[in-house]
Design an enzyme around this catalytic site. Structure first.
Site, mmCIF file in Angstrom:
data_model
loop_
_atom_site.group_PDB
_atom_site.id
_atom_site.type_symbol
_atom_site.label_atom_id
_atom_site.label_comp_id
_atom_site.label_asym_id
_atom_site.label_seq_id
_atom_site.Cartn_x
_atom_site.Cartn_y
_atom_site.Cartn_z
ATOM 1 N N ASP A 113 0.952 -1.253 -0.079
ATOM 2 C CA ASP A 113 0.018 -0.122 -0.141
ATOM 3 C C ASP A 113 0.843 1.412 -0.066
ATOM 4 O O ASP A 113 1.906 1.130 0.298
ATOM 5 C CB ASP A 113 -1.104 0.076 1.013
ATOM 6 C CG ASP A 113 -0.306 -0.488 2.483
ATOM 7 O OD1 ASP A 113 1.047 -0.554 2.517
ATOM 8 O OD2 ASP A 113 -0.861 -0.714 3.497
ATOM 9 N N HIS B 103 -7.533 -4.602 9.962
ATOM 10 C CA HIS B 103 -7.170 -4.644 8.457
ATOM 11 C C HIS B 103 -5.917 -5.071 8.189
ATOM 12 O O HIS B 103 -5.221 -5.174 8.784
ATOM 13 C CB HIS B 103 -7.442 -2.835 8.171
ATOM 14 C CG HIS B 103 -6.202 -1.890 8.509
ATOM 15 N ND1 HIS B 103 -6.404 -0.845 9.310
ATOM 16 C CD2 HIS B 103 -4.804 -2.196 8.747
ATOM 17 C CE1 HIS B 103 -5.277 -0.224 9.780
ATOM 18 N NE2 HIS B 103 -4.230 -1.179 9.124
HETATM 19 C C1 GLP Z 1 -0.663 0.560 8.535
HETATM 20 C C2 GLP Z 1 -0.426 -0.456 7.331
HETATM 21 C C3 GLP Z 1 -0.607 -1.909 7.491
HETATM 22 C C4 GLP Z 1 -0.173 -2.215 8.977
HETATM 23 C C5 GLP Z 1 -0.779 -1.640 10.033
HETATM 24 C C6 GLP Z 1 -0.222 -1.809 11.408
HETATM 25 O O1 GLP Z 1 -2.015 0.905 8.611
HETATM 26 N N1 GLP Z 1 -1.266 -0.043 6.231
HETATM 27 O O2 GLP Z 1 -0.244 -2.659 6.468
HETATM 28 O O3 GLP Z 1 -0.293 -3.675 9.275
HETATM 29 O O4 GLP Z 1 -0.551 -0.232 9.737
HETATM 30 O O5 GLP Z 1 0.952 -1.076 11.567
HETATM 31 P P1 GLP Z 1 2.032 -1.574 12.893
HETATM 32 O O6 GLP Z 1 2.720 -2.495 12.510
HETATM 33 O O7 GLP Z 1 2.709 -0.056 12.990
HETATM 34 O O8 GLP Z 1 1.135 -1.844 13.780
#
Ligand code: GLP
Length: 254
Positions: free
Chosen positions: A67, A138
């Site tokens: 993304d 998500h």
């Molecule tokens: C963002 C990204 C995701 C990721 C999520 C969790 O929203 N688009 O791909 O999995 O954050 O992030 P973190 O690993 O910092 O908790």
């Protein structure tokens, strides 16, 4: 689906890096689906360390990221292109032209989505897709309610996601409102999926995703239907699963 309990973040990162490096060793021209967020940073650091020791060679490897925020250029320090360059690509010998991240500045969103889907097809699909998970379940930026059959598309970010990502920006107003994301269909087409989760904030999402019903309300729940999905999580992220299912060992295999 297999779930592996990690002792701590270092253990989780090493286990994940081992799986990614095994993929690259077995298929040097593998297509790695990569993720941003804080969770995979330790795995990327471990891969860089092994690369520096001469244990792994990315010269033939391709990557495709999940993304990108719409409206940010690759030079913006909160863009996912910048994140990947600085946390991985610039430290290993992957050819930068073999790395792919959606173009946040694309003038026409529909054309950009088509371009991105074509890259995945031209590369012959994704061999290993790395995923983090949002607190609301998500994956990529496929927010609750996303249709399972979508490929790359433009999404409106939920307030919860913008709030939790606001920590990386100087204010919430600077967090983009839209993002390009590979869709659930693209993710489910990957030959292997590796999802990482750490901390209490992911416990509910992890439980709902892997022990609740498969529903667009919890995007990661679709992974229950993937035939080669590995989850690595620390004890904090596993706490609710342990409590509700009574699972006690270090591996869970359904
Ligand atoms: C963002 C990204 C995701 C990721 C999520 C969790 O929203 N688009 O791909 O999995 O954050 O992030 P973190 O690993 O910092 O908790």
């Amino acid at each position: 689906m297999k779930i592996y309990a990690a002792k701590d973040y270092a253990d989780l990162s090493r286990k994940a890096a081992n799986i990614i490096s095994a993929q690259v060793i077995m298929k040097p021209n593998a297509v790695l689906g990569l993720a941003t967020g804080s969770t995979p940073v330790g795995a990327y650091k471990q891969l860089i360390e092994w690369y520096n020791k001469g244990d792994i060679d990315f010269s033939q490897t391709f990557s495709i990221n999940l993304d990108e925020y719409q409206g940010l250029s690759g030079e913006h320090d909160q863009s996912y292109r910048y994140f990947m360059n600085h946390n991985l690509f610039h430290h290993i010998n992957i050819k930068i032209e073999n790395t792919n991240v959606p173009n946040g500045l694309a003038e026409d969103a529909a054309t950009e989505c088509l371009r991105y889907n074509n890259i995945i097809k031209t590369l012959g699909g994704i061999d290993l897709q790395l995923l983090g998970i949002g607190g609301n379940g998500h994956i990529g930026f496929n927010e609750p309610g996303s249709a399972f059959e979508k490929e790359t598309h433009l999404v409106t970010l939920t307030d919860q996601t913008r709030q939790s990502n606001a920590r990386f920006f100087s204010s919430i107003d600077e967090v983009p409102t839209h993002a390009f994301t590979m869709g659930i269909k693209s993710i489910m087409s990957a030959k292997k999926v590796l999802l990482l989760a750490t901390g209490n904030a992911k416990a509910q999402a992890l439980y709902d995703s892997f022990f609740g019903p498969v529903t667009p309300g919890v995007p990661a729940s679709i992974l229950q239907l993937h035939n080669d999905c590995i989850v690595i999580a620390d004890e904090a992220a596993l706490s609710l699963i342990r409590e509700k299912t009574g699972w006690e060992s270090v591996t869970y295999d359904n």
